[in-house]
Each structure stands twice: as C-alpha cells, then as structure tokens.
Design an enzyme around this catalytic site. Structure first.
Site, mmCIF file in Angstrom:
data_model
loop_
_atom_site.group_PDB
_atom_site.id
_atom_site.type_symbol
_atom_site.label_atom_id
_atom_site.label_comp_id
_atom_site.label_asym_id
_atom_site.label_seq_id
_atom_site.Cartn_x
_atom_site.Cartn_y
_atom_site.Cartn_z
ATOM 1 N N GLU A 1 -0.149 -2.392 13.249
ATOM 2 C CA GLU A 1 0.008 -3.848 13.243
ATOM 3 C C GLU A 1 0.249 -4.435 14.624
ATOM 4 O O GLU A 1 0.403 -5.649 14.760
ATOM 5 C CB GLU A 1 1.167 -4.225 12.306
ATOM 6 C CG GLU A 1 0.844 -3.913 10.852
ATOM 7 C CD GLU A 1 2.044 -4.053 9.925
ATOM 8 O OE1 GLU A 1 3.170 -3.707 10.361
ATOM 9 O OE2 GLU A 1 1.862 -4.503 8.787
ATOM 10 N N TRP B 1 0.842 -1.208 0.000
ATOM 11 C CA TRP B 1 0.000 0.000 0.000
ATOM 12 C C TRP B 1 0.871 1.249 0.000
ATOM 13 O O TRP B 1 0.410 2.345 -0.310
ATOM 14 C CB TRP B 1 -0.983 -0.020 1.185
ATOM 15 C CG TRP B 1 -0.340 0.126 2.556
ATOM 16 C CD1 TRP B 1 0.813 -0.432 2.983
ATOM 17 C CD2 TRP B 1 -0.829 0.909 3.649
ATOM 18 N NE1 TRP B 1 1.088 -0.074 4.270
ATOM 19 C CE2 TRP B 1 0.083 0.742 4.719
ATOM 20 C CE3 TRP B 1 -1.954 1.716 3.847
ATOM 21 C CZ2 TRP B 1 -0.082 1.367 5.967
ATOM 22 C CZ3 TRP B 1 -2.117 2.331 5.095
ATOM 23 C CH2 TRP B 1 -1.181 2.151 6.137
#
Lengths: 756, 756
Positions: free
Chosen positions: A498, A358
């Site tokens: 994350e 991304w």
C-alpha cells in the site's frame, strides 16, 4: 452441590501449564492488551477480557458477530453491546477490587485448551480485611447463547456481610477512550427485572436498523449446597441494569457466586420473543447447572483441539504461542452461521469495525479449510450470499460482474470509508476502497483454495462457480485494451504493497485477474465434462456466452505482466524499476529490517522499498505458474526491499523462503508472528488480536516448516524444512474425506496417518 | 477579549489568603471531603466540589433545592440531577487529568469571599508533555440559573491539538457509592443539541411527580479575542450528553475554555418552555460575557459579606474557619424562594435527603434572622406554607392542631422513615418521627425568635400566629391529664437527647409545650390590644374559643415539670434520677469527653449519660424562665454527663457556659465546632457540611463571646465574655429596622454603631 467440592471441581478442570497464558501481575497500563489477549469467543459472540469489577483503563466490549451499525460514523461497525460481565463484591460499600485494595495475590490465566479465563485474587482492603476471590468465566461453545461466571469468595481473616452487584452495562460505547470518535450505536429499549425471581434484562436496538439485542442475567450464591443470597434487589439505572444481593460469611467460609447470562438478537428469534427466550435460556442454564455446562463446554473445546492442535517438540514457548493463535482463530469461526465472517481483529477489539478483509481468504481460510471445513464453508457461503451486493458494487463503480468490497460487514456494501477523520481532526480521503481491487481476486482464490482442499464439489457447483464467473466478469471489465500496445492493462490500482498507491499494472493484481479468468474457464470445462446438466444450468443462470469466453481468453493472453528485461524479476508495477533503488542493509537484533536512511530524505513511494509481500504473495499463491528459479530470483530481489510494515508480510516470506531453501529468517519470522500479540510487538494489541497474522502463523508451520502443499487437482504433497530447534512436529488436517495425522521429525522424515 | 488580559482579569478577582480555603495536594482518599468543603450554592442550586474531569472517588452531586423524589426509597430525598460540570481536556485521546498524569502543580482554593472555586494544575503526561490548566468555577448568585466554568489551558512544552469534551452526566445516581442504597430518581426525557450552533441539553423528570429539570450548556474556546473551537460535535450517549471540539495551540499559547451552563425546572417555568428558557439563558450569558457575570456575582457576594462578616483580631485561622461556616450557610439560604428550606447538610451532600430539621429553627435561624432577615422570613414562610400538611400529620397521629414532621422535604409530610435498611441489610424500626415531638416546639420557637429579632409584625400576624395557635393545639392534645396526680403529662416522647428513647415527661419538651401555650396567649393579648381587627380575624380564621384558652391555661399551670426534690436540678425526664449515675471524669487532649468505662458493661440508656444538650438547650432557649443560679446548677450537673455525641451540642454548652461564667471550655468548643468540617473531625464531612453546627458556630461567637441577647420584647443586650486570645471582635446585625455594627474589645468593652 457443596461449595468446597465445587471449588475442587472447577480447579480440576484447569489445564496444564502448556495451555495456560498467564498474567501474574496487574498493571493498569497493560490492561487493555490483556483485554484483547484474554477475549473469549464462541463463534457467535465475543467478549474482551475485562475485569468483572471494572477498572480505570478498560475497553470492555461485548460483540455479537453480525450486529453492525453505522449511525453518524463512516461505516457499519461491530456494535459495543451491553456488557454483562459486571460482578462487584463489597464489604459494606467497600469495593473488593484490584484498584482499591492491596493485591496480595493476582493471577489470571487464559486456559486455551478449555476456553476458560481463570482468576485468583487475594485482596486486602484499607481496614486489613483479606478476601480471596477465585473462579473463572467462559462463553459456552456448547450453548452459544450462554455465558457463565463463577467466583468462590472467601473472607480470610474476617466475617460479615458481603454484598454483590451484578450489572449489565448498556452505557458502553464504541471508541470509549477516543473522545473524537466516540459513538453510541444502540438505544435502550427496556431495562427491567428478568422475571419475578429476580435477574436483569436489558434490551437495546441498533440505531440504523433497529435490530434488537437482549441480554439477560441472573446471579446466585451458594454455600454448602444451599442458596444464600439475601436482600435481592433489582435496579434500573438508566442504561445500566443492576442486581444487588448479599451473603453472610464467617471467616474462612466459601460462598460461590454464579452469574448466568444469556444473549439473543433479532437474528436468532422473533423480536417480541427475545426476552422470553432469554429468560427460558437462563432457566435452562440454572436447571442444568453451571458445572455441567462448563463440562460440556470443555468437551466441545476438546473435540476442536483434537483436530486443531499442533504439537511442537523442541520449543515449548513457541508451541504455546502457536496454540494461542489457533485458539483465537478457532474460537471465532462459526460452524452454524453462514451470514457472518471473521473480522480482522476477530471479536477481540473494535479496530476495523469487525469487517472481513482479504485477510479471511488468504490468511485464515487455509487454516479453516484444513482444520474446520464446516467453518470454512460458512465463511465462503457468506461471500456467496453477498454476491449480489458485490455485483451492485461493481455496477456502482462502472464495472461488470462482482466487485467485492475491501471491507465487508453484514450487507456486503463497501465499508471502507472514502473519508475518515484523522486523530488530529482533519478529514482524510482514503483511497483504499477505490484502488485495492485485488480483494476481489482474493475472494475468487478463496473459492478455489477451499474447494481444492475440501473437495466440496457441491459448494463449488452451486455457489463457488457463480462467484468465480462474476469476479472474472469484473476483471474482464476492469482491464482496458490499449490498442497501441495491443495489450490489456489494469491502470490506477493498488496492490498488496500500500505504500505505492495507486499504480498502473500491479503485477500481482494482473496475474490474479488472469488466473481468475483462466481458472473459471478450466473449471467450467471440468464441470461440463463431469456433469453437463449442471454446466448448462450454470450457463443459463449466468448468461455466460461464447463471446465472453473468447474475450476472457484474449485478455488472459494479452494482459500486461511487467518484468525486468532479460531476467526473471517481475516488476511490481509499471515504472517500479524507475524508482530510486534502495536495499535494506541493516537489521536489528531480532533480524528485523531497520528503515534505510534514505527515507529521511525522500518519501517511500518514490523508492523501491515496499511495505509487505506483494510479488512474493503472488509467488505464494500461484507458485505453479513459476519455475523454482523464478521464485528464487524474485524472492531474493524483493526480500531485500521489504520492510514488513504489515503483520501480513513475514509469514508469506517465511513460507516462500522455506520453499526455495532460504531458512535463515523463517524461524525468526515465525517467532515474531506467533508472539506478535502475546508480546505486543506491534504496540497495538489493545485494539485486538491480529487475525490474519494468526492464520499466517499456522501457514508458516504447516506450509512452511512441514512443507504441506496442494495442487490444483487437490493432490497433497509434503516437503518439510524442519528448523534445527524442533525434534518433531505433529498436527492433523482434513483433506477431502480424510482426516490425516502428520508427524514430521527433525530430520525431515515424516509420517502420514489416515485416522478418519 | 484577549486571553492574557482575561487570565489577569480573573486572577485579579482572587481574594486574599484570609478568605481562601486551600487544597494543595490531591489525595484520592480526601477527595470526597473536599467535594463537600468546596461545594458551591446560590440559594437555588448546589453543586459539590467535584473535579470537572471526574475522579475515581467521587460523589458528584448536583442538587436543586426543592427537587425531591422518593421512588423505591423510604423518603423523598434531594435528587442527584445531571451534573453539568464535565470538562475534559485531551491531547489526542490522552486525558490531561490528575489521575492520569504526574502532578507538577496542584492547587484548588475555595474563595469564600467571592464564592469561587479556583484551580491551578500543571500536569505532565506519560509522553512528558506538560500542560497548565488554570481557572475557576462559580454558581452565579446574581443569576441563579447560571453556572460558569473558565479554564485557561497552556501547553507548556509542546504544541498541537487539544481536544475538549464538555459533558452533562445524567447517569449520576443517589448513593452512588453504596450498592445497597443506590437509587435513580430521574428518568431521561431528552438528550439533544442545545441549538443549531451546538451545545448540550438534557432534560430529566423525577420519577414520582414527573417534575422536569433541564440542564443546558455550551462550551467555547478563545484565543486572542477569537473563537477557536473547531470540529464541534454533539453526542448523546444514553443519559450522558457530550459536546466535543478541538483547538490548535503552539507551545506557550493560551486557550481559554468557557462552559456556560443554565438550569431550570418546572418549578421555574412551564414544562414545555424549559428548553427554550435554557437556551435563551445561555444566549444571554454568552452575550453578557462570563467575566461580566463573574464580576456581578462577586459584587453580590460582597454585599452579603458586608453584613455577614465576622472579624476576629487575634486568631486568624479560627476567623477563617468561622467565615467558612458562614459562607456555606449564607450561600444556601434563598432570598427569593419561600417554598424551600435549608437541609441538614445544606446542598453539599445527600445525607438526610436535604430535609429540614429543628436544626433550621434552633441553630441556623438566629444567624439568618440577624444577618439575612429576608432569608429568615422565607425559611419561616416555608413552615407556614406547610401548616396544612402539619395539621394533616397531627390528624394522622391522633392529635389536634399542627404537628410538624421531624424531617421535612417539599410537601411537609413526615420524611423521617419508620423503617430504614441498615448497612448490614437488616430492617430497622426507626422511632424518631414517632417520639421526637419537640420539633413542633422548635418551629413555634422559630416564629417567636424570628419575630422578636426582626420585628416582622406583618409576618407574625398573617402567618406566624397561625402556626403558633396550631402548634399550641397540638401540645394541648398531646398532653394527657393524669387525674390521680391532677397534672398534665407528655408520655412516650423523646427529647433532644436521643439516647433515652422514649421517655415520659421530658422536661425540655414539657417546658417548651407550656411555653408555646402561654406565648400564644400573650401574643393574642398583645395583638388584641394593638389591633383588634386583626385579632378577631385570627380568632375567626382559627375558630379559637375561650374554652380552648381556658384549657391551655390549665395545662400550662398543671403540666408536670420534673425536678430533683429540694434542689434546683431539673430531671431530664421522669425517672432519669433513678438511672445509674455516672460522671465524665476523663477528657482527651482536646478536652473532649472520653466515654466512661461503665458503658462497656451497661447500655447507655440505663445511665444518666446523655448524647447532647437537652436541659441545657432548654436553659438556652427559655433562659428568662430560670434564675441564674438555676441555670448554673443545671448546667454544671448536665455538663458532667454530656458526651456531645451530636454536633448540635457543644455550641449550646459554650453559649450557656459563657452566660454563667464558665469560660473554660467555650473556646475549645468553638474551635471544635468551627473546624468540624475543615478538619473532618466527625469523619463524615464527605456526606456534607454540618449545617446546624455552622449556625452553632455563629451563635457561640455572637451570643456566647459577644454576649448578644434579646428579650421577648426584642430588647437587645450585650454582655461580652471575650476569650483571652482575641483583641477584638467585629460584626454586624440587623435588629428590627436598624443595621448595627458591634465592636467588642479584648477587655469586654464594646461599641454599637447604627450604620443603617
């Protein structure tokens, strides 16, 4: 050409100090970092800044973008190809090398204006013989299959025979310095003389797909316009190809050694013609002359900098660092190939296998869309070409539409491995690809962003809209209807942060899913209004139905967007506010957050501490959906809880902070980001340049300090927040048909000139 | 086995200091010398003392005697084969290596008693982690296809995962550090796992003859009798084969890493069975256990030293140096293979291509004949097997009989090139093979010498006599009858002194030619008298006729043997006495001749200065043909004119001097010769051990100081000239059926014991 004139000629090309990244001392332990910093790319190939002579510590990778191989590893990764840089000089067997000699002078300079790596050495061998070696290397931006190396060699206090070895080293493997991970992705096809006059040619094939790659080279030496290379001899040493020759010089005489290199793959030319093509390319290179090639290469860079440069009056070093990041970004993007993307480490290192993340859409694409829209279009076309692979990926995972992979190589299949081997040999189950679905929203957002910046309706109607429809379909299938709550949810998902993996209803993901669904609807309505023929052909092609449209509307209306009750604070994910709260209270001398003590007692995932911009990323991308107060409240809430464990974080905080008037950290964030590789702040520059960060640097300057913004309709606005250190800031942007030159002054006044 | 017991077990094998050649400090610039000094051989293969981990400066050659290849070079040379030594230890990617770490302890010891190279290191990496690595390597003399490496590794102040890479490196090429001469003599046939349990196997073929060579290996790790190697993984990296694994150790725990290596060639086993044989050999090696193998290897060395040792009471360091020379000689000779010889650098370096010279017969053969007569017989049988090639060589050069090549590899053709490339790239016409015909006399003399020492009548009558007849025929055809002088001459020839090249009637050559002709006659007469059946079968086989016999007699009678008129001084060659005379008058502190000033003004070939023993070599070989006074006069004459530009010279002067009562330099000559490699006195030990010199060292002790002599009939005599430094000297010799132990005392008394 006369050698002396030649020396001067190339010397004259060298840029001024403001475009020079210097290395003034050779230190073995810094070499891998400089190999990344000094990597050269031309949109087609990339080669690290390894020394031509070879050094003890080295990862001398040569990559061609798009040449991937998996073999026994976990993913298709950029293949370490035969490295053609090898040039070694000897005085009768004695290597004139930085690790063999006393270094009387050492200088390497990355000339980011011209895309040239300069080198100047004076070396003294154990017999006291002093030799000067001065020259440069470049990977031609004009003729992307050409690499040139030029060295002027002068025996300073002796005369005699200088031997040269010109090598292409097919023995280089991936993960060269990591015994557990070492892998060879190629097999040798041929290793032979280039042609009857000499030269080297090595051809290898990738192991999985047998994709052939040919590397040709030819070495020549000149003195006073004459060819002087004697005793030319070709050798094939297994996977090492070597051309030998010698020259005789008197004290003070200059020999100019030139290595002409050409590279082709089966992606460029029919397999059986690769060698012929390589040979012809070198003949052409020789006929044109390296100096002419170099001049054209420089002109090409000049034309790129004409648009890409950012001029900061007030902080020279920072300006240079910003340019350094731009240099690597723009060197890597391709204007001619829409089958490739830009990897997380560009072509400067093997980390992350050369895969597109991304990072491309959210960090780099704004730069390319505003500065090199042709490159941006290729990056987005790459996604379009892999739409079917993304659909297959969704199908495999039980979803509809198109699910883009977390890591994307050449075929669009998921390249983020489900299992990896840890440095300690244990097998690690990696859930990133399973849960970080937000990449698919990033791809959709990229289409939107590219289109509103460039106004490329053609791309949007013929390619982009198909991606948007299929990603919307993915989100529609990804959302679960929870009947007892009468809402849609996305469960078991990981957001940008994350450290909390997986969670239910990551608000970033849910917002972007909703945005995707609504934006497609808006776009289709717009197309219908403007060109109903295209509209119906899209409908036909995609079998888009009213039922589907209705469903999307319902999901958009009912998707769960968790937030704190009664206030503006979005909840990063369902249950986040139930976690142990903890605020960052200490900062180091660079204003960098210090990990709170609490992390010594409980794991981070049980706290509200986060790795990187998550909700703030959402505020950045979908700022129009929030009030300024909402942005402020959320920014301040999460800023105190973000440890910036990723290089993708500070730039987004800086931009958002500047937008809502918090300038206190933005300048430091920018500095940190701009110097992240130059000063090896993350300690991993050896693995390659941080590409997303480089895009982030550009965004902080343009979107943050210059305050450039664009709305969905493509309307540009400027609201500068100049730092006190800067007197002015000047840059150029493409905006739809126009090329704008924007100058911002220290007092936040600005000028916009249309110079197209 | 328990690791600790194991450590002790191997430690207990280490010899006492008097058999240990130590290296106590690692210095990069000394490494190539130590690679030669620490080379290990077992009569079949030889491997240099390179570090298992690899170092910057290295010539890591692995040779198998008899495996030669020419390809694009000028001669068939010993092939650098895939080197199986590679073992590298890592703490998660960080090489635990002498060039990467701080060296807290460094010790390598060549154990010449046991043929073991010991190593003990304590290394500290950049993170402060200290690791002890202790062990050894050996090339089994018991099972000559086996090589074993054992390392005990102890993390001293840390615990964790240690990774190991076990490599066989097929990328090694000949002349690895000489760009102009680099050559690859092999091509890859296969690079694969040894078998389903793991291991490496690489097979290569020589380029000219496609002779296949297979190298297998298997790495294992043990702790407390348990196998502990995890994550075993095989990799083929082009021509590099690699086995990876890891072990987990706590602080202070010892892991024992063992590498089992096997080597076979197509000369040993059918080509298609090489891999199977390698695999079975490793299985056998594993089943037997490396410690058992090592013990048997040591026993084998013990049995060799039982005969070969020389004990000098009075000079320990010299004694060790003498033993060092014996060690390398005896390690190289083969008891089982009569297709190979001993090269001028043994198997310790690539210089001279592994070729056999006259060095074998005149310098090394006496040692082998007296100490290892089986090896001596193989060396001479090698010459017999190449008799036809020598005949072909004579025919090609326009002569009759057999002309042995100056340099001999596997096929007996001349391997001394007519042209060579000089280090400066120029082409050099090399006349050695054209003119140094005396090698053929040396081969004949070798037959004679071997036979009189061993009494091997079987060899003599079935093989040796054929060589002698054919070499005599060569000399008969080589001699020209000069009718106006009624004499035979050998024109355009080079004697041992290569500084005068070519000359007419080199007296050394002429004497030896005459000796050859006469000795055959005497031998045939003797055979006829003792066994007329054999005699007639020889005649029949060789078509030897009375006419030929008469011609030989005439040549012997009439061959020109130039000497100074009226005195005893032989003239080295016709016209020598007309050259500028010059006597060596200055000697350096080691009593080594200093080149006279005259050589700055005229070239040496115009003077009477000579490179090496020429007439004195003659006096040494054919001493029975000269009176003591003649020997004395000639010795003193030439001693003053010899610069000892070859390592083949001082030993012969020492022996001859001692014979006629000139002891003043002999001891220093011996010391110089004995330490020539240990102290790198010729500055070229990196190229390999001086094999002829090693034989010369042995001869000086036995023939010089102990005064052992033998006459044509094989009668042994002893006339010691003990140096004042020695209290006693003890050694053993085979003499025909007997094994003698000879003890000589400081006062020249001696005892001879028959201990057979």
């Amino acid at each position: 050409m006369s050698s002396d004139i030649f020396v001067d000629k190339i010397r004259n090309l060298k840029s001024k100090e403001e475009f020079i990244i210097p290395e003034n001392k050779y230190e073995e332990k810094e070499n891998l970092n400089y190999e990344s910093l000094f990597a050269l790319s031309n949109g087609y190939l990339g080669i690290r800044g390894s020394h031509e002579e070879g050094t003890k510590s080295t990862l001398p990778y040569f990559f061609i973008n798009g040449v991937f191989d998996k073999s026994e590893t976990f993913m298709r990764e950029l293949v370490a190809l035969p490295n053609p840089l090898g040039i070694k000089f000897y005085i009768e067997k004695e290597l004139i090398g930085i690790e063999n000699c006393e270094i009387l002078k050492y200088s390497r300079e990355l000339d980011i204006k011209n895309g040239i790596l300069w080198k100047c050495l004076i070396l003294k061998d154990k017999y006291g013989r002093e030799t000067k070696i001065e020259g440069c290397r470049f990977v031609s931006r004009k003729n992307i299959h050409r690499i040139g190396i030029i060295y002027n060699l002068t025996p300073l206090n002796y005369g005699g025979i200088i031997e040269v070895e010109s090598e292409t080293d097919g023995r280089i493997i991936n993960f060269l310095d990591a015994p557990r991970f070492k892998v060879k992705h190629t097999k040798l096809v041929r290793n032979e003389k280039l042609n009857s006059s000499g030269g080297n040619y090595i051809e290898v094939a990738t192991r999985d797909n047998e994709l052939h790659v040919g590397v040709g080279s030819y070495v020549e030496a000149y003195k006073d316009e004459k060819l002087i290379l004697n005793n030319r001899k070709f050798n094939a040493f297994g996977e090492l190809t070597s051309e030998f020759g010698d020259v005789t010089l008197e004290t003070g005489e200059v020999a100019t050694f030139i290595k002409y290199i050409s590279v082709f793959t089966e992606n460029d030319v029919d397999k059986d013609d690769i060698k012929l093509k390589s040979e012809n390319e070198i003949t052409g290179f020789l006929n044109q002359g390296i100096f002419e090639e170099l001049k054209e290469h420089c002109l090409k860079y000049k034309s790129m900098w004409d648009i890409a440069d950012i001029k900061i009056d007030g902080d020279k070093e920072l300006n240079k660092a910003v340019r350094f990041n731009i240099f690597h970004l723009m060197s890597t993007g391709s204007e001619v190939n829409d089958n490739i993307n830009v990897g997380a480490k560009l072509l400067t290192g093997e980390e992350y296998g050369g895969h597109a993340f991304w990072d491309t859409e959210l960090f780099m694409l704004p730069f390319f869309s505003y500065v090199f829209p042709n490159i941006a279009r290729n990056l987005e076309t790459y996604r379009y070409k892999l739409l079917n692979a993304a659909k297959e990926n969704a199908r495999k995972n039980g979803f509809k539409g198109a699910q883009y992979p977390w890591e994307s190589a050449d075929d669009g299949s998921e390249q983020c491995p489900a299992y990896t081997i840890e440095p300690d040999g244990s097998c690690y189950r990696c859930y990133v690809a399973d849960y970080e679905h937000h990449v698919t929203a990033a791809i959709a957002y990229g289409i939107y962003n590219y289109t509103r910046i460039t106004g490329d309706i053609d791309f949007f109607c013929n390619k982009g809209i198909y991606i948007l429809i299929e990603t919307a379909r993915f989100w529609a299938s990804r959302c679960e209807y929870i009947s007892e709550k009468d809402r849609y949810e996305i469960r078991k998902v990981t957001g940008p942060d994350e450290w909390h993996e997986p969670v239910d209803n990551n608000v970033y993901t849910n917002y972007l899913a909703r945005w995707n669904l609504l934006y497609v609807k808006r776009s289709l309505d717009k197309i219908k209004a403007e060109n109903s023929k295209i509209y119906y052909s899209i409908l036909e092609e995609t079998h888009f139905t009213d039922e589907e449209s209705t469903l999307w509307r319902e999901i958009s209306d009912k998707i769960y967007l968790p937030k704190m009750e009664g206030v503006n604070i979005l909840e990063q994910f369902e249950g986040y506010f139930k976690l142990e709260d903890c605020i960052i209270e200490k900062y180091d001398k660079n204003d960098w957050p210090i990990r709170p003590e609490i992390l010594k007692t409980i794991p981070v995932y049980k706290t509200r501490l986060i790795k990187q911009a998550d909700i703030v990323m959402l505020l950045h991308l979908l700022r129009e959906e929030f009030t300024e107060q909402e942005i402020k409240d959320n920014y301040y809430y999460y800023e105190k809880r973000t440890l910036h464990g990723s290089s993708l974080s500070p730039s987004i905080y800086a931009i958002t902070g500047l937008k809502i008037g918090d300038a206190k950290k933005a300048y430091r964030y920018l500095k940190r980001a701009a110097f992240i590789d130059l000063l090896n702040l993350q300690k991993n520059t050896r693995e390659g340049i941080h590409a997303a960060n480089a895009g982030g640097v550009w965004q902080v300057v343009i979107f943050g300090f210059a305050g450039v913004d664009i709305d969905e309709a493509g309307e540009l606005s400027i609201k500068p927040s100049m730092p006190k250190e800067w007197r002015s800031l000047k840059f150029r942007l493409h905006h739809r048909e126009k090329l704008l030159e924007i100058t911002v002054y220290g007092d936040n006044r600005y000028e916009v000139k249309n110079i197209s």
